[in-house]
Design an enzyme around this catalytic site. Structure first.
Site, PDB file in Angstrom:
ATOM      1  N   VAL A   3      57.703  71.312  24.778  1.00  0.00           N
ATOM      2  CA  VAL A   3      56.286  71.549  25.077  1.00  0.00           C
ATOM      3  C   VAL A   3      55.368  70.662  24.223  1.00  0.00           C
ATOM      4  O   VAL A   3      54.164  70.884  24.162  1.00  0.00           O
ATOM      5  CB  VAL A   3      55.926  73.050  24.896  1.00  0.00           C
ATOM      6  CG1 VAL A   3      56.569  73.884  25.995  1.00  0.00           C
ATOM      7  CG2 VAL A   3      56.334  73.570  23.514  1.00  0.00           C
TER       8      VAL A   3
ATOM      9  N   LYS B 124      65.989  61.988  25.139  1.00  0.00           N
ATOM     10  CA  LYS B 124      67.300  62.346  24.566  1.00  0.00           C
ATOM     11  C   LYS B 124      67.247  62.355  23.038  1.00  0.00           C
ATOM     12  O   LYS B 124      67.916  63.145  22.405  1.00  0.00           O
ATOM     13  CB  LYS B 124      68.381  61.352  25.014  1.00  0.00           C
ATOM     14  CG  LYS B 124      68.740  61.467  26.482  1.00  0.00           C
ATOM     15  CD  LYS B 124      69.955  60.626  26.815  1.00  0.00           C
ATOM     16  CE  LYS B 124      69.692  59.140  26.701  1.00  0.00           C
ATOM     17  NZ  LYS B 124      68.865  58.585  27.783  1.00  0.00           N
TER      18      LYS B 124
ATOM     19  N   LYS C 256      64.921  63.319  21.103  1.00  0.00           N
ATOM     20  CA  LYS C 256      64.431  64.612  20.617  1.00  0.00           C
ATOM     21  C   LYS C 256      65.535  65.664  20.708  1.00  0.00           C
ATOM     22  O   LYS C 256      65.720  66.465  19.789  1.00  0.00           O
ATOM     23  CB  LYS C 256      63.212  65.049  21.425  1.00  0.00           C
ATOM     24  CG  LYS C 256      62.744  66.428  21.033  1.00  0.00           C
ATOM     25  CD  LYS C 256      61.454  66.852  21.662  1.00  0.00           C
ATOM     26  CE  LYS C 256      61.211  68.299  21.275  1.00  0.00           C
ATOM     27  NZ  LYS C 256      59.886  68.765  21.621  1.00  0.00           N
TER      28      LYS C 256
ATOM     29  N   ASP D 100      64.859  57.540  29.440  1.00  0.00           N
ATOM     30  CA  ASP D 100      63.596  57.886  28.784  1.00  0.00           C
ATOM     31  C   ASP D 100      63.227  59.355  28.982  1.00  0.00           C
ATOM     32  O   ASP D 100      62.062  59.701  29.012  1.00  0.00           O
ATOM     33  CB  ASP D 100      62.452  56.973  29.276  1.00  0.00           C
ATOM     34  CG  ASP D 100      62.859  55.520  29.236  1.00  0.00           C
ATOM     35  OD1 ASP D 100      63.318  55.077  28.185  1.00  0.00           O
ATOM     36  OD2 ASP D 100      62.750  54.836  30.270  1.00  0.00           O
TER      37      ASP D 100
ATOM     38  N   GLY E 146      66.283  52.843  24.163  1.00  0.00           N
ATOM     39  CA  GLY E 146      65.194  53.082  23.228  1.00  0.00           C
ATOM     40  C   GLY E 146      65.024  54.566  23.060  1.00  0.00           C
ATOM     41  O   GLY E 146      64.751  55.271  24.020  1.00  0.00           O
ATOM     42  N   HIS E 147      65.275  55.062  21.845  1.00  0.00           N
ATOM     43  CA  HIS E 147      65.043  56.484  21.596  1.00  0.00           C
ATOM     44  C   HIS E 147      63.821  56.591  20.708  1.00  0.00           C
ATOM     45  O   HIS E 147      63.740  55.901  19.705  1.00  0.00           O
ATOM     46  CB  HIS E 147      66.160  57.117  20.746  1.00  0.00           C
ATOM     47  CG  HIS E 147      67.514  56.997  21.312  1.00  0.00           C
ATOM     48  ND1 HIS E 147      67.937  57.712  22.382  1.00  0.00           N
ATOM     49  CD2 HIS E 147      68.555  56.243  20.918  1.00  0.00           C
ATOM     50  CE1 HIS E 147      69.191  57.413  22.622  1.00  0.00           C
ATOM     51  NE2 HIS E 147      69.591  56.521  21.759  1.00  0.00           N
TER      52      HIS E 147
ATOM     53  N   GLN F 248      70.778  55.022  28.344  1.00  0.00           N
ATOM     54  CA  GLN F 248      70.355  55.014  29.751  1.00  0.00           C
ATOM     55  C   GLN F 248      70.572  56.400  30.377  1.00  0.00           C
ATOM     56  O   GLN F 248      70.435  57.377  29.678  1.00  0.00           O
ATOM     57  CB  GLN F 248      71.064  53.911  30.566  1.00  0.00           C
ATOM     58  CG  GLN F 248      70.696  52.510  30.110  1.00  0.00           C
ATOM     59  CD  GLN F 248      71.386  52.125  28.814  1.00  0.00           C
ATOM     60  OE1 GLN F 248      72.587  52.241  28.684  1.00  0.00           O
ATOM     61  NE2 GLN F 248      70.629  51.685  27.850  1.00  0.00           N
TER      62      GLN F 248
ATOM     63  N   ARG G 192      87.831  40.122  30.884  1.00  0.00           N
ATOM     64  CA  ARG G 192      88.728  39.888  29.742  1.00  0.00           C
ATOM     65  C   ARG G 192      88.401  38.594  29.022  1.00  0.00           C
ATOM     66  O   ARG G 192      89.264  37.875  28.554  1.00  0.00           O
ATOM     67  CB  ARG G 192      90.189  39.960  30.191  1.00  0.00           C
ATOM     68  CG  ARG G 192      90.547  41.395  30.556  1.00  0.00           C
ATOM     69  CD  ARG G 192      91.598  41.520  31.560  1.00  0.00           C
ATOM     70  NE  ARG G 192      91.198  40.939  32.832  1.00  0.00           N
ATOM     71  CZ  ARG G 192      91.972  40.937  33.908  1.00  0.00           C
ATOM     72  NH1 ARG G 192      93.160  41.469  33.845  1.00  0.00           N
ATOM     73  NH2 ARG G 192      91.544  40.403  35.028  1.00  0.00           N
TER      74      ARG G 192
HETATM   75  P1  IMP Z   1      69.968  46.237  31.510  1.00  0.00           P
HETATM   76  O1  IMP Z   1      70.577  47.499  30.994  1.00  0.00           O
HETATM   77  O2  IMP Z   1      69.142  45.500  30.480  1.00  0.00           O
HETATM   78  O3  IMP Z   1      70.962  45.337  32.192  1.00  0.00           O
HETATM   79  O4  IMP Z   1      68.909  46.642  32.665  1.00  0.00           O
HETATM   80  C1  IMP Z   1      69.334  47.227  33.889  1.00  0.00           C
HETATM   81  C2  IMP Z   1      68.361  48.304  34.339  1.00  0.00           C
HETATM   82  O5  IMP Z   1      68.464  49.436  33.474  1.00  0.00           O
HETATM   83  C3  IMP Z   1      66.900  47.882  34.309  1.00  0.00           C
HETATM   84  O6  IMP Z   1      66.227  48.497  35.393  1.00  0.00           O
HETATM   85  C4  IMP Z   1      66.393  48.452  32.986  1.00  0.00           C
HETATM   86  O7  IMP Z   1      65.008  48.652  32.996  1.00  0.00           O
HETATM   87  C5  IMP Z   1      67.160  49.757  32.948  1.00  0.00           C
HETATM   88  N1  IMP Z   1      67.356  50.274  31.590  1.00  0.00           N
HETATM   89  C6  IMP Z   1      68.216  49.820  30.655  1.00  0.00           C
HETATM   90  N2  IMP Z   1      68.142  50.572  29.542  1.00  0.00           N
HETATM   91  C7  IMP Z   1      67.236  51.533  29.774  1.00  0.00           C
HETATM   92  C8  IMP Z   1      66.760  52.651  28.987  1.00  0.00           C
HETATM   93  O8  IMP Z   1      67.169  52.921  27.853  1.00  0.00           O
HETATM   94  N3  IMP Z   1      65.804  53.405  29.599  1.00  0.00           N
HETATM   95  C9  IMP Z   1      65.370  53.178  30.849  1.00  0.00           C
HETATM   96  N4  IMP Z   1      65.806  52.163  31.609  1.00  0.00           N
HETATM   97  C10 IMP Z   1      66.728  51.353  31.079  1.00  0.00           C
END
Ligand code: IMP
Length: 427
Positions: free
Chosen positions: A413, A16, A18, A13, A40-41, A223, A142
């Site tokens: 900014v 990215k 942007k 978060d 989530g972007h 992530q 696998r």
């Molecule tokens: P999972 O990816 O759903 O298995 O979650 C594993 C951990 O990664 C959790 O703490 C989620 O909140 C975190 N997480 C997964 N995707 C994101 C993201 O795009 N942004 C922030 N945290 C994420």
């Protein structure tokens, strides 16, 4: 032309979307190389805000080819609803290409994720519940179903049978749930084939040819570094490699062709889900960062945990990713603070650590050692160069650069794509 990796330096978060959008005009391909619809972007263009989960954020920029790489796990139902929703808002998604080797998230992965978290009780990871971990677990065991398997019904059935064999026993005998029907899963997956087939390609070949033709390829991580399954705060991580190495394995582009690694880092720190976070604030300052920074998850809507900038993490991200440029985002959120603490090291049970501690236990015990920098009151959203920033804001950026192990090339900014201080070109 070289490939550029773009990734998050903290717990996700960082903004990215942007950064990708900023590069948009100069990039020909945007490749998502890891994760799935857990991401989530948010991309803001003019008065429009787009929240994307599975589609690479390059889809917003006309002319860019968005690619879902082999390292991604794809929930096909989510993919097609996201394509439909984005198309309905006037965005052309027809250029999307999906790797034949990407793995598919099936309904049983989603169910295993949710049931598994419930049974972990207070040891839960706080996952997004999208089936990400179980889909990657099947890939490594696998037992996965790949996109290409959907084009051969006999193979598809065999793979689903293989994957469900042990899971159904676990669901019924271990978790006291109903068994999942093989027929239902196969039928659901087959229902996507007609729409899916035209999108699927050998994306490693496609990208190799693109690079040979002088195209610019952006490898976009889902992530972030501290959620990487190898380099993050394991087990409170996601199940894929969100660091620069993952850009290679998840796309098929070799390390020798990547010459720029851009890491996005927020001017403070946030995290969703469980796990340690040394600079987390449980006071009015944390509440202020959350409300001014609108720190609520794009995917789950969860309030994000907020804290001050952690330079130990930034240095670590610079090291494990080989960062060539930082993009510092959301500097404007700090406007109005009298003083801004920055974590420069950790105190772990009385011992100072300037680098990330070796063990997870030490990281859990890490207490931030703060240096406090002066704040500023002026609106900085119109700044377009470092000289336009009030002196304390400029000093804050320079101090962060000095402690974070790589140059800061861009400073955000404000939320809009124009609200940017450009220091060095990224492409
Ligand atoms: P999972 O990816 O759903 O298995 O979650 C594993 C951990 O990664 C959790 O703490 C989620 O909140 C975190 N997480 C997964 N995707 C994101 C993201 O795009 N942004 C922030 N945290 C994420």
């Amino acid at each position: 032309m070289p490939a550029i990796a773009l990734l998050g330096a903290q717990w996700g978060d960082e903004g990215k979307g942007k950064a990708t959008d900023l590069l948009g005009d100069r990039v020909d391909y945007v490749v998502k190389f890891n994760g799935g619809n857990n991401a989530g972007h948010t991309v803001v263009v003019g008065d429009q805000t787009y929240a994307l989960h599975l589609l690479p954020s390059g889809v917003i920029t006309p002319g860019v080819v968005p690619v879902i790489g082999n390292g991604v796990v794809v929930d096909l139902g989510v993919l097609f609803s996201e394509i439909d929703a984005t198309t309905a808002r006037g965005i052309d998604c027809s250029r999307l290409v999906v790797s034949a080797n990407a793995h598919v998230i099936t309904p049983y992965h989603v169910q295993m994720d949710k049931v598994g978290e419930r049974f972990l009780g207070n040891r839960k990871i706080g996952t997004t519940g999208r089936g990400i971990g179980p889909a990657y677990a099947d890939k490594m065991s696998r037992l996965g179903v790949r996109v290409q398997d959907l084009f051969d019904e006999k193979i598809l059935r065999q793979k689903v049978e293989g994957a469900l064999d042990i899971k159904n026993q676990l669901l019924v005998k271990g978790y006291n749930r109903k068994a999942i029907s093989i027929d239902d899963v196969v039928a659901e997956l087959l229902s996507y084939v007609e729409r899916l087939h035209p999108l699927v390609a050998d994306t490693t070949l496609l990208l190799d040819r693109a690079l040979n033709d002088g195209k610019v390829v952006l490898l976009e991580a889902g992530q972030a570094t501290m959620l990487d399954v190898d380099h993050g705060t394991y087990p409170f991580v996601t199940s894929s490699n969100a660091t620069a190495g993952g850009a290679c394995t998840g796309s098929g582009i070799p390390p020798t062709r990547i010459d720029r690694v851009v890491a996005v880092v927020k001017a403070y720190t946030t995290r969703v889900g469980e796990g340690p976070m040394p600079t987390e604030l449980h006071d009015a300052d944390g509440e202020r960062l959350r409300s001014v920074g609108a720190e609520y998850g794009v995917t789950t809507g969860r309030p994000r945990r907020c804290g001050w900038y952690d330079a130990v993490i930034a240095r670590y991200a610079a090291r494990v990713n080989g960062v060539t440029d930082f993009v510092l985002t959301k500097l404007d959120v700090l406007t109005g603070l009298e003083r801004i603490p920055v974590c420069v090291a950790y105190d772990v049970d009385g011992v100072r650590h300037d680098e990330m501690p070796m063990t997870q236990t030490e990281f859990h015990h890490a207490r931030p050692v703060y240096e406090t920098l002066p704040g500023w009151d002026e609106d900085i959203s119109a700044a377009r160069s470092l000289e336009d920033l009030p002196k304390p804001a400029r000093s804050y950026v320079e101090a962060l650069e000095a402690m974070s192990g790589a140059p800061i090339s861009v400073v955000g900014v404000g939320p809009d794509r124009d609200e940017t201080v450009a220091i060095r070109e990224l492409v």
